[in-house]
Design an enzyme around this catalytic site. Structure first.
Site, short mmCIF file in Angstrom:
data_model
loop_
_atom_site.label_atom_id
_atom_site.label_comp_id
_atom_site.label_asym_id
_atom_site.label_seq_id
_atom_site.Cartn_x
_atom_site.Cartn_y
_atom_site.Cartn_z
N TYR A 100 -3.95 -17.33 22.78
CA TYR A 100 -3.37 -16.17 23.49
C TYR A 100 -3.62 -14.86 22.74
O TYR A 100 -4.25 -13.94 23.26
CB TYR A 100 -1.87 -16.45 23.66
CG TYR A 100 -1.02 -15.35 24.25
CD1 TYR A 100 -1.33 -14.75 25.46
CD2 TYR A 100 0.16 -14.97 23.59
CE1 TYR A 100 -0.50 -13.77 26.00
CE2 TYR A 100 0.99 -13.99 24.12
CZ TYR A 100 0.66 -13.39 25.32
OH TYR A 100 1.48 -12.43 25.85
N ARG A 124 -5.38 -26.18 21.04
CA ARG A 124 -4.34 -25.63 21.92
C ARG A 124 -4.53 -26.12 23.35
O ARG A 124 -3.56 -26.40 24.05
CB ARG A 124 -4.40 -24.08 21.84
CG ARG A 124 -3.46 -23.36 22.78
CD ARG A 124 -2.00 -23.58 22.37
NE ARG A 124 -1.11 -23.09 23.40
CZ ARG A 124 -0.77 -23.78 24.49
NH1 ARG A 124 -1.20 -25.01 24.69
NH2 ARG A 124 0.04 -23.26 25.38
N THR A 233 5.33 -14.28 11.00
CA THR A 233 6.28 -14.12 12.10
C THR A 233 7.56 -13.44 11.62
O THR A 233 7.99 -13.65 10.48
CB THR A 233 6.63 -15.49 12.74
OG1 THR A 233 7.65 -15.30 13.72
CG2 THR A 233 7.12 -16.51 11.72
N SER A 268 13.02 -23.09 12.36
CA SER A 268 12.34 -24.21 13.02
C SER A 268 11.26 -24.65 12.03
O SER A 268 10.90 -23.90 11.12
CB SER A 268 11.69 -23.79 14.35
OG SER A 268 10.50 -23.04 14.10
N HIS A 271 8.54 -22.03 12.18
CA HIS A 271 8.78 -20.79 11.46
C HIS A 271 8.74 -21.04 9.95
O HIS A 271 8.25 -20.21 9.18
CB HIS A 271 10.13 -20.18 11.86
CG HIS A 271 10.14 -19.57 13.25
ND1 HIS A 271 10.64 -20.22 14.35
CD2 HIS A 271 9.68 -18.37 13.70
CE1 HIS A 271 10.51 -19.44 15.42
NE2 HIS A 271 9.92 -18.32 15.06
N GLN A 297 4.80 -10.88 12.94
CA GLN A 297 4.79 -10.45 14.34
C GLN A 297 6.05 -10.92 15.07
O GLN A 297 6.57 -12.00 14.81
CB GLN A 297 3.54 -11.01 15.03
CG GLN A 297 3.36 -10.49 16.44
CD GLN A 297 1.99 -10.79 17.01
OE1 GLN A 297 1.20 -9.89 17.30
NE2 GLN A 297 1.69 -12.05 17.20
N LEU A 328 10.14 -13.26 27.43
CA LEU A 328 9.93 -12.30 28.52
C LEU A 328 8.89 -12.81 29.54
O LEU A 328 9.09 -12.69 30.76
CB LEU A 328 9.52 -10.93 27.97
CG LEU A 328 9.32 -9.83 29.01
CD1 LEU A 328 10.55 -9.64 29.88
CD2 LEU A 328 8.96 -8.51 28.33
N VAL A 343 18.76 -18.10 30.21
CA VAL A 343 19.31 -17.48 29.00
C VAL A 343 19.92 -18.60 28.16
O VAL A 343 20.83 -19.31 28.63
CB VAL A 343 20.39 -16.44 29.38
CG1 VAL A 343 21.08 -15.90 28.14
CG2 VAL A 343 19.77 -15.32 30.20
N GLU A 417 20.67 -21.47 16.36
CA GLU A 417 20.43 -20.06 16.04
C GLU A 417 21.71 -19.27 16.32
O GLU A 417 22.53 -19.68 17.15
CB GLU A 417 19.27 -19.49 16.88
CG GLU A 417 19.55 -19.54 18.38
CD GLU A 417 18.37 -19.10 19.25
OE1 GLU A 417 17.33 -18.72 18.72
OE2 GLU A 417 18.53 -19.15 20.50
O1 USQ Z 1 13.84 -19.30 28.24
C1 USQ Z 1 14.18 -18.84 27.15
C2 USQ Z 1 13.28 -18.77 26.07
C3 USQ Z 1 13.73 -18.29 24.87
N1 USQ Z 1 15.03 -17.85 24.74
C4 USQ Z 1 15.47 -17.29 23.45
O2 USQ Z 1 14.56 -16.28 23.11
C5 USQ Z 1 14.40 -16.18 21.71
C6 USQ Z 1 12.92 -16.14 21.39
O3 USQ Z 1 12.35 -17.37 21.80
P1 USQ Z 1 10.81 -17.43 22.25
O4 USQ Z 1 10.56 -18.81 22.77
O5 USQ Z 1 10.47 -16.30 23.11
O6 USQ Z 1 10.05 -17.16 20.87
P2 USQ Z 1 10.01 -18.00 19.52
O7 USQ Z 1 10.31 -19.43 19.72
O8 USQ Z 1 10.85 -17.28 18.51
O9 USQ Z 1 8.49 -17.91 19.08
C7 USQ Z 1 7.61 -16.90 19.55
O10 USQ Z 1 7.84 -15.70 18.85
C8 USQ Z 1 7.69 -15.82 17.42
C9 USQ Z 1 8.02 -14.47 16.85
S1 USQ Z 1 9.70 -14.36 16.35
O11 USQ Z 1 10.56 -14.81 17.44
O12 USQ Z 1 9.85 -15.25 15.22
O13 USQ Z 1 9.97 -12.99 15.99
C10 USQ Z 1 6.27 -16.27 17.10
O14 USQ Z 1 6.13 -16.46 15.72
C11 USQ Z 1 5.96 -17.57 17.83
O15 USQ Z 1 4.62 -17.96 17.60
C12 USQ Z 1 6.19 -17.38 19.32
O16 USQ Z 1 5.97 -18.61 20.01
C13 USQ Z 1 15.16 -17.35 21.10
O17 USQ Z 1 16.36 -16.88 20.59
C14 USQ Z 1 15.41 -18.28 22.28
O18 USQ Z 1 16.61 -19.00 22.15
C15 USQ Z 1 15.91 -17.90 25.79
O19 USQ Z 1 17.08 -17.52 25.68
N2 USQ Z 1 15.46 -18.40 26.97
#
Ligand code: USQ
Length: 482
Positions: A100, A124, A233, A268, A271, A297, A328, A343, A417
Site C-alpha cells: 500500500y 502481502r 510506527t 501488539s 508494533h 508513521q 478511516l 467503533v 488498549e
Molecule cells: O474498525 C475499527 C478499526 C480500528 N479501530 C481502532 O482504531 C485504532 C487504530 O487501528 P487501525 O487498525 O486503524 O491501525 P493500527 O492497528 O494501529 O495499525 C495501522 O497504523 C499503524 C500506525 S499507529 O496506529 O501505530 O500510529 C501502522 O504502524 C500499521 O502498520 C497500520 O496497520 C485502534 O485504536 C483501533 O482499536 C476501531 O475502533 N475500529
C-alpha cells in the site's frame, strides 16, 4: 517449515532486457510463510546473470548528478560505481514496493526522477489468499503495474522478487542495484495479523526483525554510505500520559541530565517488532556508523496519489477487512455499503493520521535530506490527531451529504488498549524539511466515500467485523475457514 506445501508456481519477472521466470515453492497453508525459492533454480542465479548485463550498462550510463530537495530530474550519466558524493541520493531501493505505502512511494520517487528498484516477496498478496480477503480495488500484478508505468512515463522501475530474510538474495540486490537510499516498507504491518495465533506472532517478529537486520548488514557490507529510511510506527510509543517527543527525550534524574530514546510501550506483537527494529538500527548507527531515519508513521488513509491515478492498472490496494484495513478507510467502506461504523470500545482512543499523499512526500523529504553517518534520526510522520469517535462523526456527516444513512456501533474492543487517554505527540521535523500537509477535509472525505461507493459491489461484508482478539490469542494455529 512444517506447514510448507510443495506447490510449485512460476513468477515471471520482466527485466528491462528480457523476461525470465522464477520457479517458486510456495507455502499455501493457513500458516504465514514467505515465498521460498527452489534450490535448483534460485532467483539468485538469475538475478546475477541479469545484473551482470546491467552492471555493464551502469559503467556506461550511470550517474553522479546532484540532487535538489525535489530530487534529481535528469537521467543518468557517468559511472555510478565511482559515486563520490553518496549524500546526494539518486538510486532508491524500495523494499515492500508492491504494498500500500510502498507502491505509492515507488511511483512517486520514479516520477521525481530517482532511479527506483522495487524489492518485494509478494507475500502481502499471499496473506490475502490465506485469509480469504481482498482489496476493495482490483489490483494488477506487479509486472503489469511496472509495464504500465513504463509505457505511460518511459521510466523503468527495476524489480527484484525475493525475501529479504534470505541474505544471499538481498546481497545480490544490493550488489546489482547499488542503492544510495533504501526505503524499507517490507514488513508484516498488521497488528491484528500478528495477534491471530502464535505462528503469526512469531512470523511477524521473525520476518520484520531479521529482515531489517539483514538490510543493516547489507548496508554495512556493500553500501556503507547508503541511507536507511525505515518505516517505524507511532504505535511504538503507546499512549503515555506525557507529551510524545520525536524519538528522544531529555530527562533530569537525581540531578543529572541526559537525552535518551523515548520510552516505548507498544501494544501488539507487530508494533513490538518495530520497537525491536528501532533498537537494532540505533545500535548499528552507533557501532558501524550507519545513517538511518526511522519514520514513526501514524495511521494512513486515502488511496489516490498523483501517480496511481494516472491509469487504472496503477491503482493502489485499499484494505477494509478486520485484519489489514485501517480505521478511516474501513469506516468509508462501511458507510458506502450501509454497515454500521465499527467503533471499538469507547472510541476515545486517539491516534495520529496522515493522507497517503503525505506518506510519499515525507519519504521523499527524508531521502533528499539524508541523516549523517552514525546518526539515528526519528521523525514522527503524521499530520493530524483524531479519536475514533471523531472519525466516526466526520464520516457520518460526510456520508449524510451524499445521501447515505450512516450509523455507528460500539463493538467490544478486540484489542488491549486505553480507550480514553492523553495524546500529544510532536511532529515538527518533517514540517521543518518542507512537508506541506494534506489536511483531512470535507472534499477528501467526499472523494474517499465516492471511491468506496464506486467499488462497493466488490465488498465482502463478512470481512468487516473484527475477528482477532488480543486476549484470546493462543498457540494453536488458526485456520481461516471460508
Ligand atoms: O474498525 C475499527 C478499526 C480500528 N479501530 C481502532 O482504531 C485504532 C487504530 O487501528 P487501525 O487498525 O486503524 O491501525 P493500527 O492497528 O494501529 O495499525 C495501522 O497504523 C499503524 C500506525 S499507529 O496506529 O501505530 O500510529 C501502522 O504502524 C500499521 O502498520 C497500520 O496497520 C485502534 O485504536 C483501533 O482499536 C476501531 O475502533 N475500529
Amino acid at each position: 517449515m512444517a506447514h510448507l506445501l510443495s506447490t510449485s508456481c512460476s513468477i515471471k519477472v520482466s527485466s528491462g532486457c528480457r523476461p525470465y521466470s522464477l520457479p517458486l515453492k510456495q507455502g499455501l497453508s493457513t500458516f504465514p510463510t514467505s515465498l521460498t525459492f527452489q534450490a535448483s533454480e534460485s532467483p539468485f542465479t538469475r538475478l546475477v546473470s541479469r545484473g551482470e548485463k546491467h552492471q555493464r550498462n551502469y559503467t556506461v550510463h550511470a550517474t553522479t548528478l546532484p540532487v535538489s530537495k525535489e530530487g534529481p530530474t535528469q537521467p543518468s550519466s557517468g559511472s555510478h560505481q565511482t559515486l563520490k558524493e553518496p549524500s546526494k541520493p539518486q538510486r532508491v531501493m524500495v523494499i515492500g514496493g508492491d504494498g500500500y505505502c510502498g507502491w505509492a512511494t515507488a511511483l512517486h520517487l520514479s516520477n521525481k526522477g530517482y532511479e527506483v528498484a522495487i524489492v518485494d516477496s509478494l507475500v502481502r498478496r499471499l496473506f490475502d489468499h490465506q485469509l480469504g480477503i481482498d482489496s476493495l480495488t482490483p489490483i494488477h500484478s506487479i509486472h503489469n503495474r511496472l509495464r504500465c508505468w513504463k509505457s505511460l512515463t518511459g521510466k523503468t522501475i527495476e524489480l527484484f522478487i525475493g525475501d529479504i530474510c534470505d541474505f544471499e538474495f538481498l546481497s545480490e540486490t544490493f550488489k546489482l542495484f547499488e542503492p544510495d537510499a533504501v526505503v524499507h516498507f517490507g514488513e508484516q504491518r498488521s497488528a491484528p495479523y500478528s495477534m491471530i495465533d502464535r505462528s503469526r506472532a512469531v512470523y511477524t517478529q521473525q520476518n520484520n526483525v531479521i529482515g531489517t537486520l539483514n538490510v543493516l548488514f547489507a548496508i554495512k557490507e556493500f553500501r556503507e554510505q547508503c541511507h536507511l529510511v525505515k518505516l517505524g510506527t507511532m504505535g511504538e510509543y503507546g499512549t503515555p500520559n506525557i507529551d510524545i517527543e520525536e524519538g528522544y527525550i531529555t530527562i533530569t534524574h537525581n540531578g543529572r541530565t541526559d537525552t535518551l530514546p523515548y520510552p516505548k510501550q507498544a501494544s501488539s506483537f507487530y508494533h513490538l517488532s518495530k520497537v525491536h527494529d528501532s533498537n537494532n538500527i540505533a545500535f548499528t548507527c552507533k557501532a558501524w556508523g550507519i545513517r538511518a531515519t526511522d519514520l514513526n508513521q501514524g495511521v494512513v488513509y486515502g488511496v489516490r496519489t498523483d501517480e496511481t491515478e494516472m491509469h487504472e492498472e496503477l491503482c493502489n490496494r485499499f484494505d477494509y477487512d478486520g485484519v489489514f484495513g485501517t480505521a478511516l478507510n474501513r469506516f468509508c467502506v462501511q458507510a458506502a455499503v450501509g454497515h454500521p461504523l465499527t467503533v471499538y470500545g469507547k472510541g476515545g482512543q486517539t491516534r495520529a493520521f496522515l493522507d497517503i499523499r503525505d506518506t510519499v512526500q515525507c519519504v521523499e523529504l527524508a531521502i533528499a535530506n539524508p541523516a549523517q553517518p552514525g546518526e539515528f534520526r526519528v521523525f514522527n510522520q503524521f499530520t493530524e490527531r483524531f479519536s475514533i469517535n471523531d472519525l466516526a462523526t466526520l464520516v457520518t456527516k460526510a456520508g449524510e451529504k451524499l445521501g447515505l444513512n450512516v450509523q455507528s456501533i460500539s463493538v467490544p474492543n478486540p484489542r488491549v488498549e486505553a480507550e480514553e487517554h492523553y495524546y500529544n505527540p510532536k511532529h515538527t521535523k518533517l514540517v521543518e524539511l518542507g512537508l506541506k500537509p494534506h489536511i483531512l477535509s470535507d472534499s477528501l472525505l467526499d472523494s474517499l466515500l465516492n471511491f468506496a461507493i464506486k467499488y462497493k459491489d466488490r465488498v465482502d461484508t463478512k470481512q468487516i467485523m473484527p475477528s482477532v482478539s488480543w486476549r484470546k490469542i493462543g498457540v494453536k494455529t488458526r485456520t481461516i475457514t471460508a
